[in-house]
Design an enzyme around this catalytic site. Structure first.
Site, short mmCIF file in Angstrom:
data_model
loop_
_atom_site.label_atom_id
_atom_site.label_comp_id
_atom_site.label_asym_id
_atom_site.label_seq_id
_atom_site.Cartn_x
_atom_site.Cartn_y
_atom_site.Cartn_z
CB ALA A 10 40.99 22.98 65.46
CG ASP A 55 31.58 12.14 63.32
OD1 ASP A 55 32.74 11.84 62.98
OD2 ASP A 55 30.85 11.39 63.98
CB ALA A 94 32.23 8.47 61.76
CD GLU A 95 32.24 6.53 57.99
OE1 GLU A 95 33.38 6.14 58.27
OE2 GLU A 95 31.20 6.10 58.55
#
Length: 331
Positions: free
Chosen positions: A246, A273, A45-46
């Site tokens: 969103a 991500d 993810a990062e």
């Protein structure tokens, strides 16, 4: 024990520092039990966020740990090739391997993911390694996810230290809740994340993840949950709503919504991500809340329309492609 990666050139201050586990990724051509071919890549993810930001022109440092193995070499080589600074990364010389993720497509829009990461090098990230990566050249923004503290006690300690260092160096903190039930329970996650919330400047979550950052007995309405988080000290709350787009809630009382971009879904893995990378990119550019959300849903759409965790992440020059008429040929 871990050793710092060397030979990566002069360390310069990044705009964003992030850290967590990046794994060897094998993507199957069909049901795993039937065999078939596998594509080899990396995923985490990062690092997905780091690659997305680097492609948009931002200076990013990733400070995870990998094994002393060929899979770890692939992780570092891939991140370097994508323009991510890995000078703060470490290699575990105690025999812990780089983790493994297997993606198994089952339906056109459904992929099952299998993890082999218990005892991995990434889960053994040490606070001292993170401190070296942070203080060598403090970033403008620290990006955390709710995945890293779930990996181990040492990884959780590294996150706690990172939050303290961010406060000491006046770095903004972005948290993507990214709850993974395979790694820890909602009760465990809530105990950690509720303590983090007052230190977070930008909190990004799906609507069902918001309660993990709030005291018990929170209201069911996402807008009320966001307002409670703002009252706790969070600077900005961004709620991912999937196909509904969103919504961002800002500390000045504004509510901004952006619909999702319409694309043909190919692979939804990594879309969250990519969304975070787009939002942070526009945030770093000093853009308005409307522009931040627009870039986030755009980068998220690129991910959904492409196979892989990060491979479809757009460059800055490509951001306008989704607005081009169907059948457009770019020359």
């Amino acid at each position: 024990m871990t050793g710092t990666v060397t030979g990566t050139g002069t360390v310069t201050a990044p705009e964003v520092l992030t850290f967590g586990e990046t794994m060897l990724a094998l993507r199957g051509s069909g049901p795993l039990r039937l065999g078939g071919s596998m594509e080899v890549s990396v995923a985490g993810a990062e690092s997905n966020v780091a690659i997305g930001l680097a492609r948009l022109g931002h200076a990013v440092r990733w400070a995870g740990a990998v094994g002393e193995d060929e899979a770890g070499e692939l992780v570092l080589r891939t991140l370097r090739a994508e323009g991510v600074d890995v000078s703060g990364a470490s290699r575990d010389d105690g025999g812990a391997p780089t983790g493994l993720m297997i993606a198994e497509p089952r339906l056109p829009e459904v992929t099952r993911v299998h993890y082999h990461r218990a005892g991995s090098a990434g889960s053994r990230l040490k606070a001292c390694s993170l401190e070296r990566a942070f203080t060598a050249a403090p970033p403008k923004v620290l990006h955390l996810t709710g995945i890293t503290p779930a990996l181990s006690r040492s990884a959780r300690s590294a996150c706690t230290l990172a939050l303290r260092l961010a406060a000491e160096h006046s770095a903004l903190v972005c948290l993507d809740v990214n709850f993974r039930s395979r790694l820890w329970s909602s009760e465990e996650a809530a105990e950690v994340l509720r303590g983090w919330a007052p230190s977070v400047d930008v909190l990004i979550a799906s609507d069902d993840e918001l309660p993990l950052c709030l005291p018990a007995e929170t209201p069911a309405d996402p807008a009320l949950r966001a307002k409670e988080l703002l009252a706790l000290g969070v600077g900005e709350v961004v709620v991912k709503l999937g196909a509904a787009g969103a919504t961002a809630y800002t500390d000045d009382g504004r509510t901004v919504h952006a619909p999702a971009r319409a694309v043909r879904a190919v692979d939804t893995v990594g879309a969250g991500d990519a969304f975070v990378a787009g939002y942070l990119s526009a945030f770093l550019d000093g853009s308005t809340a409307e522009a931040r959300l627009d870039r986030a849903v755009t980068t998220g759409a690129f991910a959904v329309a492409s196979r892989g965790d990060w491979e479809g992440a757009p460059t800055r020059a490509e951001l306008g492609l989704l607005s081009a008429p169907a059948g457009t040929v770019v020359r």
